[in-house]
Design an enzyme around this catalytic site. Sequence first.
Site, PDB file in Angstrom:
ATOM      1  N   GLU A  34       0.833  -1.204   0.000  1.00 48.29           N
ATOM      2  CA  GLU A  34       0.000   0.000   0.000  1.00 48.29           C
ATOM      3  C   GLU A  34       0.868   1.255   0.000  1.00 48.29           C
ATOM      4  OE1 GLU A  34      -3.692   0.055   2.109  1.00 48.29           O
ATOM      5  OE2 GLU A  34      -3.323  -1.938   2.932  1.00 48.29           O
ATOM      6  N   ASP A  35       0.425   2.243  -0.750  1.00 52.17           N
ATOM      7  CA  ASP A  35       0.970   3.606  -0.684  1.00 52.17           C
ATOM      8  C   ASP A  35       2.484   3.640  -0.904  1.00 52.17           C
ATOM      9  OD1 ASP A  35      -1.618   3.701   0.246  1.00 52.17           O
ATOM     10  OD2 ASP A  35      -1.218   5.076   1.883  1.00 52.17           O
ATOM     11  N   CYS A  73      -6.517   4.789  -2.788  1.00 57.70           N
ATOM     12  CA  CYS A  73      -6.731   3.346  -2.750  1.00 57.70           C
ATOM     13  C   CYS A  73      -8.062   2.859  -3.321  1.00 57.70           C
ATOM     14  CB  CYS A  73      -6.548   2.826  -1.332  1.00 57.70           C
ATOM     15  SG  CYS A  73      -7.465   3.690  -0.067  1.00 57.70           S
ATOM     16  N   ASP A 257      -0.555  -0.307  -4.636  1.00 57.59           N
ATOM     17  CA  ASP A 257      -1.883   0.147  -5.068  1.00 57.59           C
ATOM     18  C   ASP A 257      -1.897   1.581  -5.600  1.00 57.59           C
ATOM     19  OD1 ASP A 257      -1.594   1.414  -2.591  1.00 57.59           O
ATOM     20  OD2 ASP A 257      -3.582   0.856  -1.853  1.00 57.59           O
ATOM     21  N   HIS A 258      -0.827   2.337  -5.342  1.00 61.73           N
ATOM     22  CA  HIS A 258      -0.612   3.670  -5.931  1.00 61.73           C
ATOM     23  C   HIS A 258       0.689   4.197  -5.362  1.00 61.73           C
ATOM     24  CE1 HIS A 258      -1.972   5.333  -2.110  1.00 61.73           C
ATOM     25  NE2 HIS A 258      -3.065   4.604  -2.207  1.00 61.73           N
TER      26      HIS A 258
END
Length: 543
Positions: A34-35, A73, A257-258
Amino acid sequence: MKLFSYLVISSVVLFSNSGLAEQDRPNIVLLVAEDMSARVKAFGDNVAITPNIDALAQHSILYPNSFTTAGVCAPSRTGLITGMHQASVGGQHMRTRDFKESSYRAVPDENVKAFPELLRRKGYYTYVSSKLDYQFSEIAANSGPFTIWDYEGSKPSWNGRKPNQPFFGMYHFNISHESALFPEKIAKNVEKGIVKQIVKPEQVSVPAYYPDTPIVRQAIAQVYNNVSAMDRQVGAILDKLKAQGLAENTIVIWTTDHGDGLPRSKREIYDSGIKVPLVVHWPEKYRPQGMKPHAINEQLISFVDIAPSILAMANIKVPEYMQGSALLVDQSLPQREYIFASKDRLDEFPFYERAARSSQYKYLRNYLPNKPGGVKLGYREQLPIMGDLWRALENGEMNEAQQFWFMPRPSEELYDIINDPDEVNNLADNPKFKSQLEQMRSALTNWQHKVKDYSKLKEIDQAQLFWPQGKQPQTPKPTVSISKDLVTIANSNLGASIGYKINNGKWQIYTEPFIIKSGDIVTTKAIRYGWQESLETTIKHGN
């Protein structure tokens, strides 16, 4: 014509070098940090401490030009799970549930299914860790359509499958999330030994859109340390695959996810928000003919390409509604000229931006210009770096490039990514780049003509379309008929997915009529994505 469907992908076996039987399909594991931007040594970042991902990368294909469809997200995950841009299924706002004027969830068109459900329909055991967050679900496990996963929860594992059943597992790594940069969370993670404070502030590079301050450097260093913790968690899963003799039968995909969970990265559609690392590891027996065991593939990849690629890995026909292509599998497909991304409402702040990116230029169109990008989002304000940026802005300690995000922004932006990777030199008004501006403007416009965009509606109208009067529709009950020993189940809503269980066993996904014996009890229910589950129907066969 389907967007980016460069050629029809049929159910013909794509692994022409293997001659695999249908039952010998690969397991597939999708690991999603994540992130996080490409803070990995294998992608050229020498500050990063990522030995497990680096080791995986040594025997994998690396895609350094991969992009999510949003910089935040839930919209990004919607694009990933459906193979469609989130605005085309109504999942573009962050989050649908946070809309104050009316309750709603995204309700994709009736033919749209999450790709793990399509895998499950074809015999795969599907499981996921605790986070869902695709706009027709809530954030947590067991809050979305029950037909997508065999297992959802805190102990994701392939162990629940039947003997020799292929599996698809999706893992999310929260340790790299924005919230792990909050002071209280940092302290807890360090105390528990989850995060080791190895990378020091003086080691990091500061991008051109930040002032170089101690707090900024500390924030970036903490990102690296959280990423290192995530790498250890990835290593544990890879080790388990090896220990159980599954590594040679499992395709492993690792991505994020980004972009980074830092200001002006997360939530934005600059490269800092949407450009992500992507690693695809092929065991030799499944690697497509002509594909090298280790390579760096520079082509543009969009997150909408992941779902069709995974289906192709499993030799499952890619649905026509998907807006991506199996670019991770079929090297004969023409490469992308552009990727596209979207930014819409963030919490209570309205945004409406779209981006097109080629291999050299990034174009952003802002439909709500003259408003700042940097606003006081309550969640983000918990970051110490955010307070430091506000302080530097108020004290006049920022240069023009660093101030830009906080200022009223123009309707168009154009960046030369090669020469300006931080995207701080807007060329939209530079006459020397008129032809590039027009080309990128046309690329975005052409894409918008092909892809449905619910942001053309006011969000209140979108909400009323999906959930009239703010009330969640309920899926109709399935109907069950038994002829001799053959059970047939149907639903009056064509978009509903149907599940059933026999004698109160595990839920299975219904794809075709099946045989039961006298005395068996069949229970069934249905779900239209974004709606409530139906009531259950139970029927006993015979005496």
